[in-house]
Structures are given as structure tokens and as C-alpha cells.
Design a protein around this motif. Structure first.
Motif, PDB file in Angstrom:
ATOM      1  N   SER A  51     -30.042 -38.703  41.764  1.00 40.98           N
ATOM      2  CA  SER A  51     -30.991 -38.077  40.838  1.00 40.98           C
ATOM      3  C   SER A  51     -32.332 -38.781  40.931  1.00 40.98           C
ATOM      4  CB  SER A  51     -30.471 -38.127  39.394  1.00 40.98           C
ATOM      5  OG  SER A  51     -30.539 -39.443  38.886  1.00 40.98           O
ATOM      6  N   ARG A  52     -33.365 -38.024  40.666  1.00 39.93           N
ATOM      7  CA  ARG A  52     -34.719 -38.568  40.604  1.00 39.93           C
ATOM      8  C   ARG A  52     -35.294 -38.139  39.262  1.00 39.93           C
ATOM      9  NH1 ARG A  52     -39.527 -39.419  44.490  1.00 39.93           N
ATOM     10  NH2 ARG A  52     -41.280 -39.055  43.113  1.00 39.93           N
ATOM     11  N   SER A  53     -35.844 -39.094  38.530  1.00 37.29           N
ATOM     12  CA  SER A  53     -36.346 -38.817  37.192  1.00 37.29           C
ATOM     13  C   SER A  53     -37.627 -39.608  36.960  1.00 37.29           C
ATOM     14  CB  SER A  53     -35.321 -39.243  36.140  1.00 37.29           C
ATOM     15  OG  SER A  53     -34.071 -38.651  36.375  1.00 37.29           O
ATOM     16  N   THR A  54     -38.466 -39.078  36.064  1.00 37.33           N
ATOM     17  CA  THR A  54     -39.724 -39.746  35.731  1.00 37.33           C
ATOM     18  C   THR A  54     -39.549 -40.651  34.508  1.00 37.33           C
ATOM     19  OG1 THR A  54     -40.407 -37.888  34.363  1.00 37.33           O
ATOM     20  CG2 THR A  54     -41.105 -37.855  36.676  1.00 37.33           C
ATOM     21  N   ARG A  55     -40.574 -41.474  34.255  1.00 36.92           N
ATOM     22  CA  ARG A  55     -40.562 -42.409  33.124  1.00 36.92           C
ATOM     23  C   ARG A  55     -40.185 -41.676  31.836  1.00 36.92           C
ATOM     24  NH1 ARG A  55     -42.822 -47.357  32.126  1.00 36.92           N
ATOM     25  NH2 ARG A  55     -44.140 -47.282  33.966  1.00 36.92           N
ATOM     26  N   HIS A  56     -39.399 -42.337  31.015  1.00 37.35           N
ATOM     27  CA  HIS A  56     -38.935 -41.885  29.706  1.00 37.35           C
ATOM     28  C   HIS A  56     -37.838 -40.834  29.756  1.00 37.35           C
ATOM     29  CE1 HIS A  56     -43.027 -43.317  28.080  1.00 37.35           C
ATOM     30  NE2 HIS A  56     -42.151 -44.302  28.056  1.00 37.35           N
ATOM     31  N   VAL A  57     -37.421 -40.391  30.955  1.00 33.74           N
ATOM     32  CA  VAL A  57     -36.268 -39.492  31.014  1.00 33.74           C
ATOM     33  C   VAL A  57     -35.042 -40.293  30.593  1.00 33.74           C
ATOM     34  CG1 VAL A  57     -34.698 -38.255  32.576  1.00 33.74           C
ATOM     35  CG2 VAL A  57     -37.165 -37.869  32.710  1.00 33.74           C
ATOM     36  N   LEU A  58     -34.267 -39.702  29.699  1.00 32.60           N
ATOM     37  CA  LEU A  58     -33.018 -40.293  29.253  1.00 32.60           C
ATOM     38  C   LEU A  58     -31.915 -39.294  29.556  1.00 32.60           C
ATOM     39  CD1 LEU A  58     -32.448 -42.236  25.968  1.00 32.60           C
ATOM     40  CD2 LEU A  58     -30.727 -40.703  26.883  1.00 32.60           C
ATOM     41  N   ARG A  59     -30.936 -39.727  30.308  1.00 32.66           N
ATOM     42  CA  ARG A  59     -29.801 -38.872  30.666  1.00 32.66           C
ATOM     43  C   ARG A  59     -28.538 -39.487  30.071  1.00 32.66           C
ATOM     44  NH1 ARG A  59     -31.313 -35.269  34.742  1.00 32.66           N
ATOM     45  NH2 ARG A  59     -33.228 -35.832  35.834  1.00 32.66           N
ATOM     46  N   GLY A  60     -27.834 -38.729  29.252  1.00 34.35           N
ATOM     47  CA  GLY A  60     -26.573 -39.244  28.727  1.00 34.35           C
ATOM     48  C   GLY A  60     -26.516 -39.155  27.218  1.00 34.35           C
ATOM     49  N   LEU A  61     -25.423 -39.571  26.772  1.00 30.33           N
ATOM     50  CA  LEU A  61     -24.295 -40.298  27.338  1.00 30.33           C
ATOM     51  C   LEU A  61     -23.213 -39.285  27.764  1.00 30.33           C
ATOM     52  CD1 LEU A  61     -24.236 -42.934  24.511  1.00 30.33           C
ATOM     53  CD2 LEU A  61     -24.608 -43.499  26.899  1.00 30.33           C
ATOM     54  N   HIS A  62     -22.978 -39.159  29.062  1.00 33.08           N
ATOM     55  CA  HIS A  62     -22.117 -38.117  29.609  1.00 33.08           C
ATOM     56  C   HIS A  62     -20.733 -38.651  29.976  1.00 33.08           C
ATOM     57  CE1 HIS A  62     -26.141 -36.344  31.198  1.00 33.08           C
ATOM     58  NE2 HIS A  62     -25.948 -36.035  29.933  1.00 33.08           N
ATOM     59  N   TYR A  63     -19.760 -37.748  29.906  1.00 33.00           N
ATOM     60  CA  TYR A  63     -18.406 -38.035  30.386  1.00 33.00           C
ATOM     61  C   TYR A  63     -17.660 -36.717  30.544  1.00 33.00           C
ATOM     62  CZ  TYR A  63     -16.945 -37.400  25.477  1.00 33.00           C
ATOM     63  OH  TYR A  63     -16.724 -36.903  24.223  1.00 33.00           O
ATOM     64  N   GLN A  64     -16.538 -36.760  31.220  1.00 30.32           N
ATOM     65  CA  GLN A  64     -15.661 -35.594  31.349  1.00 30.32           C
ATOM     66  C   GLN A  64     -14.377 -35.907  30.596  1.00 30.32           C
ATOM     67  OE1 GLN A  64     -17.179 -33.816  35.590  1.00 30.32           O
ATOM     68  NE2 GLN A  64     -15.151 -34.642  35.573  1.00 30.32           N
ATOM     69  N   GLN A 170     -28.024 -31.997  22.310  1.00 37.97           N
ATOM     70  CA  GLN A 170     -26.886 -31.497  21.534  1.00 37.97           C
ATOM     71  C   GLN A 170     -25.714 -32.480  21.471  1.00 37.97           C
ATOM     72  OE1 GLN A 170     -27.247 -28.564  19.896  1.00 37.97           O
ATOM     73  NE2 GLN A 170     -29.308 -28.627  20.747  1.00 37.97           N
ATOM     74  N   GLY A 171     -25.916 -33.712  21.936  1.00 37.05           N
ATOM     75  CA  GLY A 171     -24.839 -34.700  21.930  1.00 37.05           C
ATOM     76  C   GLY A 171     -24.285 -34.937  20.533  1.00 37.05           C
ATOM     77  N   LYS A 172     -22.990 -35.248  20.457  1.00 34.20           N
ATOM     78  CA  LYS A 172     -22.327 -35.499  19.177  1.00 34.20           C
ATOM     79  C   LYS A 172     -22.247 -36.998  18.910  1.00 34.20           C
ATOM     80  CE  LYS A 172     -19.311 -31.480  19.333  1.00 34.20           C
ATOM     81  NZ  LYS A 172     -17.924 -31.013  19.255  1.00 34.20           N
ATOM     82  N   PRO A 173     -22.246 -37.389  17.642  1.00 33.40           N
ATOM     83  CA  PRO A 173     -21.988 -38.793  17.331  1.00 33.40           C
ATOM     84  C   PRO A 173     -20.590 -39.181  17.812  1.00 33.40           C
ATOM     85  CG  PRO A 173     -22.765 -37.607  15.380  1.00 33.40           C
ATOM     86  CD  PRO A 173     -22.494 -36.584  16.456  1.00 33.40           C
ATOM     87  N   LEU A 174     -20.408 -40.435  18.131  1.00 33.40           N
ATOM     88  CA  LEU A 174     -19.098 -40.906  18.606  1.00 33.40           C
ATOM     89  C   LEU A 174     -17.992 -40.531  17.635  1.00 33.40           C
ATOM     90  CD1 LEU A 174     -17.306 -42.441  20.600  1.00 33.40           C
ATOM     91  CD2 LEU A 174     -17.924 -44.556  19.407  1.00 33.40           C
ATOM     92  N   ALA A 175     -18.232 -40.632  16.341  1.00 32.61           N
ATOM     93  CA  ALA A 175     -17.213 -40.340  15.340  1.00 32.61           C
ATOM     94  C   ALA A 175     -16.726 -38.887  15.395  1.00 32.61           C
ATOM     95  CB  ALA A 175     -17.741 -40.650  13.938  1.00 32.61           C
ATOM     96  N   GLN A 176     -17.525 -37.981  15.979  1.00 34.63           N
ATOM     97  CA  GLN A 176     -17.153 -36.570  16.067  1.00 34.63           C
ATOM     98  C   GLN A 176     -16.791 -36.155  17.496  1.00 34.63           C
ATOM     99  OE1 GLN A 176     -20.381 -34.251  14.434  1.00 34.63           O
ATOM    100  NE2 GLN A 176     -20.493 -35.539  12.626  1.00 34.63           N
ATOM    101  N   ALA A 177     -16.898 -37.054  18.423  1.00 43.52           N
ATOM    102  CA  ALA A 177     -16.707 -36.718  19.841  1.00 43.52           C
ATOM    103  C   ALA A 177     -15.229 -36.776  20.234  1.00 43.52           C
ATOM    104  CB  ALA A 177     -17.501 -37.680  20.710  1.00 43.52           C
ATOM    105  N   GLU A 178     -14.884 -35.972  21.238  1.00 42.40           N
ATOM    106  CA  GLU A 178     -13.576 -36.103  21.853  1.00 42.40           C
ATOM    107  C   GLU A 178     -13.587 -37.397  22.655  1.00 42.40           C
ATOM    108  OE1 GLU A 178     -11.791 -32.362  23.687  1.00 42.40           O
ATOM    109  OE2 GLU A 178     -13.920 -31.861  23.575  1.00 42.40           O
ATOM    110  N   VAL A 179     -12.537 -38.189  22.523  1.00 41.72           N
ATOM    111  CA  VAL A 179     -12.438 -39.437  23.270  1.00 41.72           C
ATOM    112  C   VAL A 179     -11.085 -39.513  23.961  1.00 41.72           C
ATOM    113  CG1 VAL A 179     -14.088 -40.673  21.791  1.00 41.72           C
ATOM    114  CG2 VAL A 179     -11.631 -40.757  21.255  1.00 41.72           C
TER     115      VAL A 179
END
Length: 181
Positions: A51-64, A170-179
Motif C-alpha cells: 500500500s502507498r498512503s500520504t501523511r495522516h492516512v490511518l488504516r485500521g484496526l482491521h482483522y478477519q 464505521q469501526g466498532k469499539p472493542l467492547a462491541q466487536a466480534e473477537v
């Protein structure tokens, strides 16, 4: 290659041996035999991402949530703050996060085992991130934990507001996320 454990169960910092002179440098970014000898791990990498991204790009927190991916992450241009979050309920470091600066200059890499959410923020003008994964990308199983979950308190080290994808907004807080169990 040198391997250093981190504060998160299973995450490793890898520092390659760099051979350099006035012409430049050379290093092995991955050697399966050496990695196995030093870690006891035998990851089967099936996909390389860039991936190539510019300053201030934030990617995540991703998982499958199904078909979790182990990742071997490095930066070939620029600098990022790489963030890993343990989302394995059975882990002694469940709910803990760690960050590490990865850059083309320091050449550090991270082994992030399956069971972690992962993200990064670009600290330089732009950055190129390359990572190997132990399973294929499956968009139907992809999930996102909120980068700014106040319960986590992650310091992304940004000097301005992040640039986020619609998915990352649209990320969810950890307390509401599938883990993981």
C-alpha cells in the motif's frame, strides 16, 4: 536477522542484517529457514500486499473474524506508526495494544500472528507498506475496530486529524466487536 519479543503475546520485532557500502545496501527481507530457526514458526505466506498512503492516512484496526491472517509487515518508503491489538480472549494480553515505528530507514519488521487487529498511521509525507499474509483477503469476513475507541486510548502520534476510509469511520469499539475465543 535478530528477533525481539514485544509486550504482546506472540508479536515479534524483526531486525534484518543489512549489508551496506557506499553504493547502497542489501538485506534479506524474509528467509523461511532462518525465520523458523529463530522463532520456531513456519508461516505459510499466501499473499503479498503493498500500500502507498500520504501523511495522516490511518488504516485500521482491521482483522478477519474467519480465516484470520498472520502478517509480516515492513515499510519500504517513509515511516508509519504500526499498531497491533490483541483480540484473542484466551490470550494473557487480550485487549492490549502496542505501537512501533516502522520505516524505510530502520528496516524493522513485525510478525503479527493471527488473532490481532492491525492498523497504521502514516507519519512521513507518504509511505509504502508491504506485508505478507498467511491467508487470503476475504472481504466478507473483514471487521474493523474503532481507531479512536476511548477504552483503548491509542496514541496514533498524528499532528493533525487522520484521513480515514468510509470503512474505518464505521469501526466498532472493542467492547462491541466480534473477537476470537
Amino acid at each position: 536477522m535478530q528477533i525481539f519479543p514485544t509486550s504482546l503475546d506472540g508479536v515479534l520485532q524483526i531486525t534484518p542484517q543489512v549489508f551496506g557500502d557506499e553504493r547502497g545496501y542489501f538485506y534479506e527481507s524474509f528467509n523461511a529457514r532462518t525465520f523458523a530457526e529463530l522463532t520456531g514458526l513456519h508461516p505459510d505466506f499466501v499473499q503479498d500486499n503493498h500500500s502507498r498512503s500520504t501523511r495522516h492516512v490511518l488504516r485500521g484496526l482491521h482483522y478477519q473474524i474467519r480465516r484470520p491472517q498472520g502478517k509480516l509487515v515492513r515499510v519500504t518508503v517513509g515511516e508509519i506508526l504500526d499498531v497491533m491489538l490483541d483480540i484473542r480472549r484466551s490470550s494473557p494480553t487480550f485487549g492490549k495494544w502496542q505501537s512501533m515505528r516502522l520505516s524505510a530507514q530502520n528496516k524493522h519488521q513485525l510478525w503479527i500472528p493471527p488473532g490481532f487487529a492491525h492498523g497504521f498511521a502514516v507519519l512521513s509525507e507518504w509511505a509504502e507498506v508491504q506485508y505478507k499474509t498467511t491467508d487470503y483477503w476475504m472481504p466478507e469476513h473483514e471487521r474493523c475496530i474503532a481507531w479512536n475507541d476511548p477504552a483503548l486510548g491509542i496514541d496514533w502520534e498524528l499532528d493533525g486529524p487522520p484521513s480515514l476510509s468510509a470503512k474505518d469511520q464505521q469501526g466498532k469499539p472493542l467492547a462491541q466487536a466480534e473477537v476470537y475465543p
